[in-house]
Motif scaffolding. Sequence first.
Motif, PDB file in Angstrom:
ATOM      1  N   ASN A 177      -1.493  24.772  61.267  1.00 34.56           N
ATOM      2  CA  ASN A 177      -2.318  24.454  62.402  1.00 34.56           C
ATOM      3  C   ASN A 177      -2.623  22.872  62.170  1.00 34.56           C
ATOM      4  O   ASN A 177      -2.964  22.692  60.999  1.00 34.56           O
ATOM      5  CB  ASN A 177      -3.681  25.114  62.186  1.00 34.56           C
ATOM      6  CG  ASN A 177      -4.651  24.956  63.354  1.00 34.56           C
ATOM      7  OD1 ASN A 177      -5.446  23.890  63.358  1.00 34.56           O
ATOM      8  ND2 ASN A 177      -4.842  25.672  64.329  1.00 34.56           N
ATOM      9  N   LYS A 178      -2.678  22.154  63.273  1.00 36.13           N
ATOM     10  CA  LYS A 178      -2.581  20.509  62.915  1.00 36.13           C
ATOM     11  C   LYS A 178      -4.092  20.303  62.705  1.00 36.13           C
ATOM     12  O   LYS A 178      -4.324  19.501  62.048  1.00 36.13           O
ATOM     13  CB  LYS A 178      -2.317  20.145  64.388  1.00 36.13           C
ATOM     14  CG  LYS A 178      -0.692  20.042  64.722  1.00 36.13           C
ATOM     15  CD  LYS A 178      -0.540  19.446  65.966  1.00 36.13           C
ATOM     16  CE  LYS A 178       1.005  19.523  66.395  1.00 36.13           C
ATOM     17  NZ  LYS A 178       1.349  18.917  67.687  1.00 36.13           N
ATOM     18  N   GLU A 179      -5.244  21.120  63.204  1.00 36.10           N
ATOM     19  CA  GLU A 179      -6.541  20.585  62.889  1.00 36.10           C
ATOM     20  C   GLU A 179      -6.979  20.773  61.508  1.00 36.10           C
ATOM     21  O   GLU A 179      -7.725  19.897  60.998  1.00 36.10           O
ATOM     22  CB  GLU A 179      -7.408  21.472  63.784  1.00 36.10           C
ATOM     23  CG  GLU A 179      -7.282  21.225  65.135  1.00 36.10           C
ATOM     24  CD  GLU A 179      -8.273  22.039  65.837  1.00 36.10           C
ATOM     25  OE1 GLU A 179      -9.056  23.035  65.571  1.00 36.10           O
ATOM     26  OE2 GLU A 179      -8.189  22.157  67.283  1.00 36.10           O
ATOM     27  N   ASP A 180      -6.572  21.846  60.679  1.00 36.58           N
ATOM     28  CA  ASP A 180      -6.755  22.037  59.555  1.00 36.58           C
ATOM     29  C   ASP A 180      -5.708  22.362  58.326  1.00 36.58           C
ATOM     30  O   ASP A 180      -5.898  22.390  57.236  1.00 36.58           O
ATOM     31  CB  ASP A 180      -7.806  22.997  59.033  1.00 36.58           C
ATOM     32  CG  ASP A 180      -7.388  24.271  59.641  1.00 36.58           C
ATOM     33  OD1 ASP A 180      -6.100  24.419  60.068  1.00 36.58           O
ATOM     34  OD2 ASP A 180      -8.067  25.537  59.669  1.00 36.58           O
ATOM     35  N   ASN A 181      -4.556  21.965  58.872  1.00 31.90           N
ATOM     36  CA  ASN A 181      -3.348  22.126  58.071  1.00 31.90           C
ATOM     37  C   ASN A 181      -3.139  23.518  57.379  1.00 31.90           C
ATOM     38  O   ASN A 181      -2.743  23.660  56.151  1.00 31.90           O
ATOM     39  CB  ASN A 181      -3.289  20.909  56.930  1.00 31.90           C
ATOM     40  CG  ASN A 181      -1.950  20.856  56.540  1.00 31.90           C
ATOM     41  OD1 ASN A 181      -0.743  20.763  57.317  1.00 31.90           O
ATOM     42  ND2 ASN A 181      -1.603  20.495  55.297  1.00 31.90           N
ATOM     43  N   SER A 182      -3.584  24.610  58.242  1.00 32.04           N
ATOM     44  CA  SER A 182      -3.592  25.867  57.514  1.00 32.04           C
ATOM     45  C   SER A 182      -2.811  26.904  58.236  1.00 32.04           C
ATOM     46  O   SER A 182      -2.655  26.632  59.657  1.00 32.04           O
ATOM     47  CB  SER A 182      -4.964  26.376  57.211  1.00 32.04           C
ATOM     48  OG  SER A 182      -5.906  25.697  56.606  1.00 32.04           O
TER      49      SER A 182
END
Length: 440
Positions: free
Chosen positions: A142-147
């Motif tokens: 996920n781009k927002e939290d790199n998870s």
Amino acid sequence: MYKFLFFMFLSILMVSCDSDVDAGKFVVGSDYLSIKNKVISIDTMTVTLSTIRLDSLVTSSESRILVGNYDDPLFGTIKADSYFQVLTSSFNLYSQNSDTDATGYVFDSIAMIMRYDDYYYADTTKVQTLNVHRVLQKFKPNKEDNSFYNNSVLNYDNSILGSITYKPKPIGKDSINIKLDNNFGLELFNKFKNNEISDESDLTEYLKGFMITSSNSSSSSVIGFNMSSTLRLYYSKVKGDTEESYSKDFIPSNAAKQFNVISSNRDDTLIKDLPSSNESLPSVYSGNKGFVQSGTGLVCRINFPNVKQLRYLAEKGAIVDAKLLLKPVKYSYSELFPLPQTLGVYLVDNMNRIKSKLTNANNETVTAALNRSDNEFGDDVQYEVLLGSYLQKEMLKESDKKSGLLITMPILSKVVDRVVLGDQNNKENKLKLQIYYITY
């Protein structure tokens, strides 16, 4: 603040005929000790309980490969699949980077070695079948939290690279060995032998990763494996009359590129109609029970809708102590489904968004601690939460914004542990709230 013995305020109770206090339950600080004060015990305040399904939980960077499935009579069918990428420390098959040297090496076999990490849940006495698949797309978090999350999905090849049917022995055993397809192993071997893979980028472009899943028809447990699990390539070389054996290891060393997909089918359960995460299912619609489970994102919300009314008990008064008792529903736990020793407690807003951990007046984290007695009927098993400081703040709060408490498992995402709690109307396992209020 609360360090006086009970007999020190017994004199107060003797002149406070409308007070109702159990000896030894709490003590009152000197600021409140006065002959004019009254201590009131309140156990009739309304407490509401509901179940919430969180949209997603982060399951990457947890350093546990979680695989398996089982049928739970209360929570439905629980399933865990795991995705991971593998890397290697060397890009040669041989010690000297020599084409002449390379020609003597031949492929033998390839296997996935899964090493236990001692976590397991449900029935490990029954056999389990694990299947290994090859991932077809890059690991892009996920781009927002790199998870990655418990509902993240990557495309994978439906063809099975390798399979094993075994009886899990997560305690006392080291690992299981899953033999993989020889055609895949030979292709990977030739990529290294021909120097077509020379760095990490080449490797992840060719071998994006793996997905391990369990067969629904055979598994009755979820098993944890650690990050030292290994893809091992076996090969050899003949030197004269002898054959020398070699192996090359690939491990999921990047925890951020390993995640677990944890899902559940609740069709035949009391919680089949859970709403979206900003809403909740009141316990009156789920058999007077609340449901909490790691991995699948089930948590309980607790509200105290009438706490502000306590300010009208007296012109001046304060909540000096409060204890919430949460009782696991009888027969909902067993050796297969054990109770956790603690539960997490968080402050949440009206949209069920977590704001912080619950803390006491000394800014210490408050948890729900299991208190298991030796009562032969098992009716004294309960979790205790100390809420005096929290309820005092809620009573005095000027805002009308609805807030509450969220009850969670102590670990949110890399286990599938669960608990079922009774509400205030549960016949056998009633939630209880005891408040001690002092007027002055």
